[in-house]
Design a protein around this motif. Structure first.
Motif, PDB file in Angstrom:
ATOM      1  N   TYR A  68     -12.041 -93.827   8.632  1.00  0.00           N
ATOM      2  CA  TYR A  68     -12.189 -92.938   9.785  1.00  0.00           C
ATOM      3  C   TYR A  68     -11.671 -93.651  11.024  1.00  0.00           C
ATOM      4  CZ  TYR A  68     -14.275 -90.434  13.708  1.00  0.00           C
ATOM      5  OH  TYR A  68     -14.450 -89.764  14.883  1.00  0.00           O
ATOM      6  N   ASP A  69     -10.750 -93.003  11.730  1.00  0.00           N
ATOM      7  CA  ASP A  69     -10.216 -93.580  12.952  1.00  0.00           C
ATOM      8  C   ASP A  69      -9.663 -92.455  13.835  1.00  0.00           C
ATOM      9  OD1 ASP A  69      -9.002 -94.919  15.007  1.00  0.00           O
ATOM     10  OD2 ASP A  69      -7.699 -96.148  13.747  1.00  0.00           O
ATOM     11  N   PRO A  70     -10.372 -92.077  14.909  1.00  0.00           N
ATOM     12  CA  PRO A  70      -9.902 -90.988  15.775  1.00  0.00           C
ATOM     13  C   PRO A  70      -8.607 -91.297  16.506  1.00  0.00           C
ATOM     14  CG  PRO A  70     -11.833 -92.052  16.726  1.00  0.00           C
ATOM     15  CD  PRO A  70     -11.674 -92.603  15.341  1.00  0.00           C
ATOM     16  N   HIS A  71      -8.231 -92.566  16.561  1.00  0.00           N
ATOM     17  CA  HIS A  71      -6.976 -92.914  17.234  1.00  0.00           C
ATOM     18  C   HIS A  71      -5.750 -92.438  16.448  1.00  0.00           C
ATOM     19  CE1 HIS A  71      -8.258 -95.566  20.605  1.00  0.00           C
ATOM     20  NE2 HIS A  71      -9.340 -95.700  19.863  1.00  0.00           N
ATOM     21  N   LEU A  72      -5.901 -92.179  15.165  1.00  0.00           N
ATOM     22  CA  LEU A  72      -4.728 -91.861  14.339  1.00  0.00           C
ATOM     23  C   LEU A  72      -3.962 -90.644  14.852  1.00  0.00           C
ATOM     24  CD1 LEU A  72      -6.152 -92.706  10.806  1.00  0.00           C
ATOM     25  CD2 LEU A  72      -4.475 -94.015  12.119  1.00  0.00           C
TER      26      LEU A  72
END
Length: 204
Positions: A19-23
């Motif tokens: 999980y990484d919202p920066h992607l």
């Protein structure tokens, strides 16, 4: 002598799936400094965790858009492109979990997750249906590290806290489990988890 563990409980995000919202936002807000400002001041962790507690996305978006009307579309992008934030599973962790299930261990899941995005994740990652069951924060209106969510999970699945082992990547959630009377380990990778399980006499 190691404690007797009868129940193994996995977190999901950053333990079983990435999980990484920066992607997606690396594309949507290319400037790194501006993107970090956006996460620090607009779509913050504190804002997002309330969806994990059960707040509807429509309400969450309306709240932020009222405060940042010039950022309306970027705010809506958080849910719109959520699928890009969870691009893949951690194959080694998933294999470890499935191996425990196949060896006869009682495995359940306890996760901070918005209810609707969990449905989406379940469709994309079928292994999430392999454990005996799951407590999803957005469905029960409680979030880790609140002791109440650990108690809810234990009651729902008939767990003895003193014989339960919780696995989470966030130290605060590990500490929450311990405060609820569980055993708990801090997840940093599958190989370390194997050693942690071995310390409890569990082969993985």
């Amino acid at each position: 002598m190691a404690a007797e563990i009868q129940h193994i409980v996995f977190d999901i995000g950053k333990v079983l799936i990435h999980y990484d919202p920066h992607l997606p936002y690396a594309r949507l807000i290319p400037d790194e400094a501006e993107r970090q400002w956006f996460f620090d001041h607009v779509c913050t962790h504190a804002w997002n965790i309330e969806q994990d507690r059960g707040r509807r996305w429509e309400d969450a978006e309306a709240l932020l858009i009222a405060e940042h009307p010039d950022r309306a579309e970027e705010i809506r992008h958080f849910r719109r492109y959520w699928h890009e934030m969870v691009p893949h599973a951690y194959d080694d962790s998933v294999a470890l979990m499935l191996g425990l299930i196949e060896a006869g261990h009682d495995v359940t899941l306890l996760t901070n997750f918005a209810a609707d995005t969990f449905v989406e994740a379940r469709g994309r990652f079928p292994f999430l249906d392999r454990p005996r069951g799951v407590t999803v924060s957005g469905e029960v209106g409680l979030i880790k590290p609140d002791i109440a969510i650990y108690e809810t999970h234990a009651t729902s699945f008939g767990l003895d806290p003193q014989k339960s082992l919780f696995i989470d990547d966030a130290l605060v959630n590990v500490e929450g489990a311990r405060a609820a009377g569980w055993h708990a380990v801090h997840f940093t990778g599958a190989e370390t988890l194997k050693r942690d399980l071995a310390g409890y006499g569990i082969r993985a």
